[in-house]
Design an enzyme around this catalytic site. Structure first.
Site, PDB file in Angstrom:
ATOM      1  N   HIS A 356       0.833  -1.204   0.000  1.00  0.00           N
ATOM      2  CA  HIS A 356       0.000   0.000   0.000  1.00  0.00           C
ATOM      3  C   HIS A 356       0.869   1.256   0.000  1.00  0.00           C
ATOM      4  CE1 HIS A 356      -3.089   2.842   1.756  1.00  0.00           C
ATOM      5  NE2 HIS A 356      -3.789   2.257   0.804  1.00  0.00           N
ATOM      6  N   CYS A 357       1.965   1.220   0.752  1.00  0.00           N
ATOM      7  CA  CYS A 357       2.882   2.362   0.796  1.00  0.00           C
ATOM      8  C   CYS A 357       3.490   2.676  -0.560  1.00  0.00           C
ATOM      9  CB  CYS A 357       4.030   2.083   1.772  1.00  0.00           C
ATOM     10  SG  CYS A 357       3.552   1.791   3.476  1.00  0.00           S
TER      11      CYS A 357
END
Length: 365
Positions: A356-357
């Protein structure tokens, strides 16, 4: 060099965002009817960034391996939706050898891989309009150089011809979760922190709501100074859909581990909270993996830091067979009809983040 160990990072400012708080008029997403949508809504594409700065990664062998992991993530996502990899043109020839021919390359210079934080945050108005809402990325409180990364959001907006909203907030999109229907959750340590914002809590909350186009804020304390992000919420808890939050934690709190104590604190706050519609939140707990492949001190083994794309959920596996299988089954239950793709992303976990980062969606309008 592990990215998220504060003692090993120089506080290099490296340049300010193109849109400074002083110069930008306070036209905001919320004031003009725009909001951050649910991540599960259809995407036009996924943005990613190619890590290349040798001042951030001084070990060339590690950097090469890390780039390979970023390529692996991009190649997995592009089977489900278009992917744009951003990097200076001088790197494109080398990148093309490692990524799928379906991945598009854009000539937008980058420093690091964290597109959730420094990439474009896009909001929609439900009428076909789309715009960029600025977080004024400053290298997680000027802890890391960001001369290129601080300009990415503005450069994407310019390339796509999009309006830019700016409420004056400084921070990162990875530090806040939204249900896409008016509710936000975040750790105070990320935003109510003089390394990003020197305003009062009430003022910062108002800026965050204006930035995201939301109505209700749920705060938990978090932890300042233990990692470069000051404890981003997206490594711990995520909205699955309105009213449902998935959170990763152990069976019981460890009073000697501040991360454990903070996770349980956040859990208890969320369990008592209501969203913008007045609903209590349903919390789904994912296990902590224990028998994992790496023993790096800064390693982030977060199943919760997954990415939802068109038709799939791209998530991490860490080598703990029982926990990996439990996480995959839970995600399949939470996201019916989507394929669950589990990847070895240990290099990204070693530098303090997850899938997600490393990604940021562009909503389809």
């Amino acid at each position: 060099m592990p990215r998220r160990t504060l003692l090993q990072l120089a506080a290099l400012a490296g340049g300010l965002s193109v849109f400074s708080q002083a110069a930008e008029a306070k036209t905001t997403a919320r004031s003009t009817g725009f909001c951050y949508p649910e991540e599960t809504d259809p995407h036009e594409r996924t943005f990613m960034q190619w890590p290349n700065n040798r001042k951030v990664y001084d070990d060339p062998d590690f950097l090469f391996d890390l780039q390979g992991t970023i390529a692996r993530i991009a190649n997995a996502i592009v089977d489900f939706e278009p992917v744009v990899m951003m990097a200076s043109a001088e790197h494109h020839k080398a990148i093309r050898k490692r990524i799928s021919s379906k991945v598009e390359l854009w000539d937008i210079p980058t420093d690091d891989l964290w597109c959730r934080d420094s990439g474009p945050s896009l909001v929609v108005d439900g009428k076909g309009g789309i715009a960029v809402t600025q977080f004024n990325f400053n290298g997680w409180g000027n802890k890391q150089l960001h001369g290129n990364d601080g300009r990415i959001a503005a450069r994407v907006a310019e390339r796509l011809g999009l309006q830019v909203f700016n409420a004056g907030l400084v921070g990162e999109a990875g530090g806040v979760e939204t249900d896409g229907h008016g509710t936000l959750i975040a750790h105070e340590s990320t935003f109510i922190n003089p390394n990003r914002n020197r305003d009062t809590k009430a003022e910062i909350e108002a800026m965050l709501l204006e930035t995201m186009g939301a109505r209700k804020m749920i705060w938990a304390p978090g932890i300042k100074g233990a990692d470069i992000t000051d404890y981003h919420i997206d490594a711990l808890a995520r909205f699955v859909k309105p009213g449902v939050v998935v959170i990763q934690m152990g069976d019981e709190p460890d009073p000697k581990d501040p991360w454990s104590v903070s996770a349980f604190e956040t859990h208890d706050i969320l369990a008592k909270a209501t969203d913008a519609e007045g609903r209590k939140l349903n919390l789904v707990v994912l296990p902590e993996p224990s028998d994992i492949r790496t023993e790096a001190d800064d390693f982030v083994s977060s199943y919760v830091n997954y990415y939802v794309c068109n038709g799939a959920v791209i998530a991490a596996q860490f080598g703990d067979r029982q926990a990996d299988e439990k996480a995959k089954a839970t995600l399949a239950d939470l996201y019916p009809g989507r394929k669950i793709v589990m990847l070895d992303i240990d290099n990204v976990g070693q530098v303090g983040g997850g899938i997600h980062c490393a990604t940021h969606e562009q909503p389809k309008v």
